[in-house]
Design a protein around this motif. Structure first.
Motif, short mmCIF file in Angstrom:
data_model
loop_
_atom_site.label_atom_id
_atom_site.label_comp_id
_atom_site.label_asym_id
_atom_site.label_seq_id
_atom_site.Cartn_x
_atom_site.Cartn_y
_atom_site.Cartn_z
N ARG A 90 9.29 -4.63 5.68
CA ARG A 90 8.23 -3.63 5.83
C ARG A 90 6.90 -4.36 6.00
O ARG A 90 6.18 -4.59 5.04
CB ARG A 90 8.18 -2.70 4.62
N SER A 91 6.60 -4.72 7.23
CA SER A 91 5.35 -5.45 7.49
C SER A 91 4.17 -4.51 7.32
O SER A 91 4.17 -3.38 7.83
CB SER A 91 5.37 -5.99 8.92
N PRO A 92 3.13 -4.92 6.57
CA PRO A 92 1.98 -4.03 6.33
C PRO A 92 1.18 -3.78 7.60
O PRO A 92 1.20 -4.58 8.54
CB PRO A 92 1.16 -4.80 5.29
N HIS A 93 0.46 -2.67 7.62
CA HIS A 93 -0.39 -2.31 8.75
C HIS A 93 -1.79 -2.00 8.23
O HIS A 93 -2.16 -0.83 8.10
CB HIS A 93 0.19 -1.11 9.50
N PRO A 94 -2.58 -3.02 7.91
CA PRO A 94 -3.93 -2.75 7.40
C PRO A 94 -4.80 -2.08 8.46
O PRO A 94 -4.68 -2.36 9.66
CB PRO A 94 -4.45 -4.15 7.05
N TYR A 95 -5.66 -1.21 8.00
CA TYR A 95 -6.55 -0.47 8.92
C TYR A 95 -7.87 -1.20 9.03
O TYR A 95 -8.50 -1.54 8.03
CB TYR A 95 -6.77 0.95 8.40
N GLY A 96 -8.30 -1.42 10.27
CA GLY A 96 -9.57 -2.10 10.50
C GLY A 96 -10.29 -1.51 11.69
O GLY A 96 -9.74 -0.69 12.45
N LEU A 97 -11.53 -1.92 11.89
CA LEU A 97 -12.34 -1.48 13.01
C LEU A 97 -12.51 -2.63 13.99
O LEU A 97 -12.82 -3.76 13.59
CB LEU A 97 -13.72 -1.00 12.52
N PRO A 116 -12.46 -4.55 1.97
CA PRO A 116 -11.63 -4.77 0.77
C PRO A 116 -11.17 -3.44 0.16
O PRO A 116 -11.87 -2.42 0.25
CB PRO A 116 -12.55 -5.54 -0.17
N ARG A 117 -10.01 -3.46 -0.47
CA ARG A 117 -9.47 -2.25 -1.10
C ARG A 117 -9.60 -2.29 -2.62
O ARG A 117 -9.13 -1.39 -3.31
CB ARG A 117 -8.00 -2.06 -0.71
N SER A 118 -10.22 -3.34 -3.13
CA SER A 118 -10.48 -3.43 -4.56
C SER A 118 -11.67 -4.36 -4.77
O SER A 118 -12.14 -5.01 -3.82
CB SER A 118 -9.26 -3.97 -5.32
N GLU A 119 -12.17 -4.43 -5.99
CA GLU A 119 -13.30 -5.30 -6.27
C GLU A 119 -12.82 -6.73 -6.45
O GLU A 119 -11.76 -6.99 -7.03
CB GLU A 119 -14.01 -4.83 -7.54
N HIS A 120 -13.62 -7.67 -5.94
CA HIS A 120 -13.29 -9.09 -6.09
C HIS A 120 -13.37 -9.48 -7.56
O HIS A 120 -14.17 -8.94 -8.31
CB HIS A 120 -14.25 -9.94 -5.25
N CYS A 121 -12.52 -10.42 -7.97
CA CYS A 121 -12.43 -10.79 -9.38
C CYS A 121 -13.75 -11.35 -9.92
O CYS A 121 -14.01 -11.27 -11.12
CB CYS A 121 -11.31 -11.80 -9.59
N THR A 122 -14.60 -11.88 -9.03
CA THR A 122 -15.89 -12.41 -9.46
C THR A 122 -16.98 -11.33 -9.44
O THR A 122 -18.10 -11.59 -9.91
CB THR A 122 -16.32 -13.57 -8.56
N GLN A 151 -7.10 -8.13 1.26
CA GLN A 151 -7.77 -6.87 0.96
C GLN A 151 -7.48 -6.40 -0.46
O GLN A 151 -8.37 -5.95 -1.18
CB GLN A 151 -7.32 -5.78 1.94
N LYS A 152 -6.23 -6.51 -0.86
CA LYS A 152 -5.84 -6.07 -2.20
C LYS A 152 -6.52 -6.90 -3.29
O LYS A 152 -6.66 -6.44 -4.42
CB LYS A 152 -4.32 -6.16 -2.36
N ASN A 153 -6.95 -8.12 -2.96
CA ASN A 153 -7.60 -8.98 -3.92
C ASN A 153 -9.12 -8.99 -3.76
O ASN A 153 -9.80 -9.88 -4.28
CB ASN A 153 -7.05 -10.41 -3.82
N GLY A 154 -9.66 -8.01 -3.05
CA GLY A 154 -11.11 -7.82 -3.01
C GLY A 154 -11.85 -8.56 -1.92
O GLY A 154 -13.08 -8.70 -2.01
N TYR A 155 -11.15 -9.04 -0.90
CA TYR A 155 -11.82 -9.76 0.19
C TYR A 155 -11.99 -8.86 1.41
O TYR A 155 -11.08 -8.13 1.78
CB TYR A 155 -11.00 -10.99 0.61
N ARG A 156 -13.17 -8.91 2.01
CA ARG A 156 -13.35 -8.36 3.34
C ARG A 156 -12.80 -9.38 4.33
O ARG A 156 -12.93 -10.59 4.13
CB ARG A 156 -14.83 -8.11 3.62
#
Length: 272
Positions: A90-97, A116-122, A151-156
């Motif tokens: 099940r290859s992911p399909h991230p949404y982008g512009l 990003p889909r979450s806040e970065h740990c820093t 994205q899940k780890n808070g990176y653009r």
């Protein structure tokens, strides 16, 4: 009597041929799958520094022995074929512009921007500027998987689409991507810096992209501003020496050379 002796010896001959054939097949399988190749931790070459010590402490996987999947895990050919053609189940399909940038010579550079889909740990704003491998773009499975995890780890994430690589984007100037051209990557990075003045950058390049990002960072001191680090994955360091290697038959290198050259021909002909 002689006829009887001949007929009794025939089954033994056939059994020997079958045994030799089975042994040959097993030998080929063992060689192709590299089953006798020993497992070992990766060889690390680095300069002792605070950053290197931090990375080793944060990534203990770097010093552990690599245990590949059974049977097929030791064969780079099978791993390449399976993931290159099938990807994940099940290859992911991230949404982008998709962003379009007009270059000084009239070329139209494109890149895809993923928030990003979450806040970065820093708690800080960090953007990965990503340069894919040869003839690749943001729609490739390995790029989608990498972007989804980031994205899940808070990176653009900003992913460059190599000039001419996307089948649905026509060229607007008489050139396509080359081995060392940093113009499109530089335009993407400048866009990110202007649009997100507070963001810090993590530069990532895969294969050919590794050459481009390292060349870009070395071209000017200004290109290194706001860059936290650069990660070059599977970079080839010398195109001329690599060309000599790819002409060898050992480890099917010439076959891979044919596949890459054929892919490049298809891209060039699609824009003729």
């Amino acid at each position: 009597m002689s006829t009887i002796l001949e007929t009794t010896e025939l089954p033994a001959v056939f059994d020997g041929v079958k045994l030799a054939a089975v042994a040959a097949v097993l030998y080929v399988i063992v060689r192709c799958l590299n089953l006798k190749s020993p497992t070992a931790p990766p060889e690390l070459i680095y300069q002792d520094s605070a950053l290197a010590r931090f990375l080793l402490k944060s990534c203990p996987l770097l010093t552990k022995e690599y245990i590949p999947p059974l049977i097929w895990g030791k064969s780079g050919h099978i791993q390449t074929a399976l993931y290159g053609k099938m990807g994940r189940v099940r290859s992911p399909h991230p949404y982008g512009l998709r962003k379009y940038l007009t270059m000084p010579d009239g070329a139209t550079a494109t890149f895809d921007l993923f928030e990003p889909r979450s806040e970065h740990c820093t708690g800080e704003d960090v953007t990965m500027v990503i340069c894919p491998g040869i003839a690749n773009h943001s729609e490739k499975q390995y790029i989608r998987t990498f972007v989804d995890y980031a994205q899940k780890n808070g990176y653009r994430c900003a992913v460059l689409n190599h000039l001419g690589a996307l089948p649905n984007i026509e060229l607007t100037s008489p050139r396509m991507f080359t081995y060392g051209c940093t113009w499109e990557f530089g335009a993407m990075v400048n866009y990110i810096k202007k649009t997100y003045p507070q963001t810090q950058l993590v530069v990532v390049g895969f294969s050919l992209g590794g050459n481009i990002v390292c060349k870009y960072l070395g071209e000017s001191q200004a290109n290194q501003e706001r860059v936290l680090c650069c990660v070059s994955v599977c970079q080839g360091y010398s195109a001329l020496r690599a060309q000599e290697t790819f002409m060898q038959w050992d480890h099917c290198r010439r076959f891979y050379n044919f596949l890459m050259a054929d892919n490049m021909k298809k891209i060039i002909l699609s824009h003729r």
